[in-house]
Write a protein that holds these residues in place. Structure first.
Motif, PDB file in Angstrom:
ATOM      1  N   GLY A   1      55.357  15.759  84.076  1.00  0.00           N
ATOM      2  CA  GLY A   1      54.737  16.926  84.847  1.00  0.00           C
ATOM      3  C   GLY A   1      56.255  17.754  84.934  1.00  0.00           C
ATOM      4  O   GLY A   1      56.376  19.136  84.105  1.00  0.00           O
ATOM      5  N   ARG A   2      56.929  17.278  85.756  1.00  0.00           N
ATOM      6  CA  ARG A   2      57.851  17.861  86.396  1.00  0.00           C
ATOM      7  C   ARG A   2      59.219  18.388  85.277  1.00  0.00           C
ATOM      8  O   ARG A   2      59.892  18.856  84.664  1.00  0.00           O
ATOM      9  CB  ARG A   2      59.022  16.655  87.263  1.00  0.00           C
ATOM     10  CG  ARG A   2      59.954  17.554  87.671  1.00  0.00           C
ATOM     11  CD  ARG A   2      60.476  16.859  88.974  1.00  0.00           C
ATOM     12  NE  ARG A   2      61.379  15.780  89.393  1.00  0.00           N
ATOM     13  CZ  ARG A   2      61.270  14.320  89.483  1.00  0.00           C
ATOM     14  NH1 ARG A   2      60.916  14.824  90.505  1.00  0.00           N
ATOM     15  NH2 ARG A   2      61.387  13.775  88.893  1.00  0.00           N
ATOM     16  N   GLY A   3      59.192  16.907  84.190  1.00  0.00           N
ATOM     17  CA  GLY A   3      59.889  17.167  83.303  1.00  0.00           C
ATOM     18  C   GLY A   3      59.036  18.510  82.303  1.00  0.00           C
ATOM     19  O   GLY A   3      60.239  19.016  81.246  1.00  0.00           O
ATOM     20  N   LEU A   4      58.388  18.547  82.091  1.00  0.00           N
ATOM     21  CA  LEU A   4      57.745  19.600  81.396  1.00  0.00           C
ATOM     22  C   LEU A   4      57.798  20.759  81.408  1.00  0.00           C
ATOM     23  O   LEU A   4      57.368  22.476  81.394  1.00  0.00           O
ATOM     24  CB  LEU A   4      56.156  19.491  81.204  1.00  0.00           C
ATOM     25  CG  LEU A   4      56.213  18.094  80.087  1.00  0.00           C
ATOM     26  CD1 LEU A   4      54.333  17.698  79.561  1.00  0.00           C
ATOM     27  CD2 LEU A   4      56.871  18.599  78.778  1.00  0.00           C
ATOM     28  N   GLY A   5      58.184  21.205  82.699  1.00  0.00           N
ATOM     29  CA  GLY A   5      58.408  22.147  84.286  1.00  0.00           C
ATOM     30  C   GLY A   5      57.108  22.729  84.572  1.00  0.00           C
ATOM     31  O   GLY A   5      57.227  23.765  84.948  1.00  0.00           O
ATOM     32  N   VAL A   6      56.519  22.003  85.086  1.00  0.00           N
ATOM     33  CA  VAL A   6      55.510  22.490  85.738  1.00  0.00           C
ATOM     34  C   VAL A   6      55.870  22.804  86.923  1.00  0.00           C
ATOM     35  O   VAL A   6      56.348  21.728  87.894  1.00  0.00           O
ATOM     36  CB  VAL A   6      54.413  21.281  85.561  1.00  0.00           C
ATOM     37  CG1 VAL A   6      53.315  20.618  86.866  1.00  0.00           C
ATOM     38  CG2 VAL A   6      53.940  21.676  84.157  1.00  0.00           C
TER      39      VAL A   6
ATOM     40  N   LEU B   1      60.575   9.921  79.665  1.00  0.00           N
ATOM     41  CA  LEU B   1      59.967  10.736  78.395  1.00  0.00           C
ATOM     42  C   LEU B   1      58.913  11.577  78.463  1.00  0.00           C
ATOM     43  O   LEU B   1      58.761  12.210  76.826  1.00  0.00           O
ATOM     44  CB  LEU B   1      58.827   8.808  78.603  1.00  0.00           C
ATOM     45  CG  LEU B   1      59.181   7.807  79.408  1.00  0.00           C
ATOM     46  CD1 LEU B   1      57.628   6.974  79.680  1.00  0.00           C
ATOM     47  CD2 LEU B   1      59.776   7.903  77.625  1.00  0.00           C
ATOM     48  N   SER B   2      58.612  12.636  79.141  1.00  0.00           N
ATOM     49  CA  SER B   2      58.400  13.677  79.184  1.00  0.00           C
ATOM     50  C   SER B   2      59.469  14.490  77.464  1.00  0.00           C
ATOM     51  O   SER B   2      58.337  15.539  76.768  1.00  0.00           O
ATOM     52  CB  SER B   2      58.379  14.718  80.372  1.00  0.00           C
ATOM     53  OG  SER B   2      59.170  14.837  80.405  1.00  0.00           O
TER      54      SER B   2
END
Ligand SMILES: Nc1ncnc2c1ncn2[C@@H]1O[C@H](COP(=O)(O)OP(=O)(O)OP(=O)(O)O)[C@@H](O)[C@H]1O
Ligand SMILES: [Mg+2]
Length: 165
Positions: A48-53, A20-21
Motif C-alpha cells: 500500500g505504501r508503494g501505491l501511495g496509500v 512488488l507494488s
C-alpha cells in the motif's frame, strides 16, 4: 516457478511488498498465504505504501475488508473468519474484481475457487529466528506469468532463489 526471498525484520517484509507494488496493474489479485503472524499484513502495508496509500494500513481481521485510495484503489481483505466460500462473494468480491484496483487477500488460498485463476501467490513461512520469514512468490495464470522477469528484477535486492514447481 517459485521465487523465494528471506527477510529478517518486519520492515524488510514491508519493503518486499513495496518493491512488488511497482508491478501492480488495475485488476490484479494478490493471494497472501501463511500462518497467524507470518507477516501477511506487513506485506500489504508495504504494498500500500508503494501505491501511495497515505493511511496506516491495519488488519481487516474483524471488518474483513478495508479499502484505501492510492495510485490504484487498494482492497485489503482478510478471509480468516469466513466459514463458507459463499461468504466471500457476500463481501462484494465480484464487484471489487470488476473495479480497476488491486485486491489483496489474506488467507486467500482458502478461497481460490471464487477468485480469478490469475493471481500472485505470496506464501509466508517462519524461518529459524523469531524475526526470520521466507516469502515464496508464485505467478498463477497469464497476467502474472507475463511479469515473471519483472518480478525477479524487483526482488533482486533480496537475491531470490528459484524453485521449480
Ligand atoms: N521478517 C518479518 N516479517 C514480517 N513480520 C515480522 C518479521 N519479523 C517479525 N515480524 C512480526 O511478526 C508479526 C507479523 O504480523 P502480521 O500482522 O503482519 O501477520 P499476519 O500474517 O497478517 O497475521 P494474521 O494471520 O493474524 O493476520 C508482527 O508482529 C511483526 O512485527
Ligand atoms: Mg494479517
Amino acid at each position: 516457478m517459485t521465487l523465494v526471498v528471506a527477510t529478517s525484520a518486519v520492515d524488510d517484509t514491508r519493503h518486499v511488498g513495496e518493491a512488488l507494488s511497482a508491478l501492480a496493474r488495475p485488476g490484479d489479485v494478490v493471494v497472501l498465504a501463511g500462518d497467524l503472524g507470518a507477516g501477511k499484513t506487513a506485506f500489504v502495508q508495504g504494498f500500500g505504501r508503494g501505491l501511495g496509500v497515505p493511511d496506516r494500513i491495519t488488519s481487516p481481521t474483524f471488518t474483513l475488508v478495508h479499502v484505501y485510495d492510492g495510485r490504484l484503489p487498494v482492497h485489503h481483505l482478510d478471509v480468516y473468519r469466513l466459514d463458507q466460500l459463499s461468504e466471500a462473494l457476500d463481501l462484494g468480491l465480484a464487484e471489487m474484481l470488476d473495479e480497476p484496483g488491486v485486491v489483496l487477500v489474506e488467507w486467500g488460498d482458502a478461497i481460490t475457487p471464487v477468485l480469478p485463476h490469475d493471481y500472485l501467490e505470496v506464501r509466508l513461512t517462519f524461518g529459524e529466528g523469531d524475526d526470520d520469514r521466507n516469502l515464496a512468490l508464485r505467478c498463477i495464470g497469464p497476467r502474472w506469468t507475463a511479469r515473471q522477469s519483472a518480478l525477479a528484477s524487483s526482488l533482486a535486492p533480496w537475491a531470490p532463489t528459484e524453485e521449480t514447481d
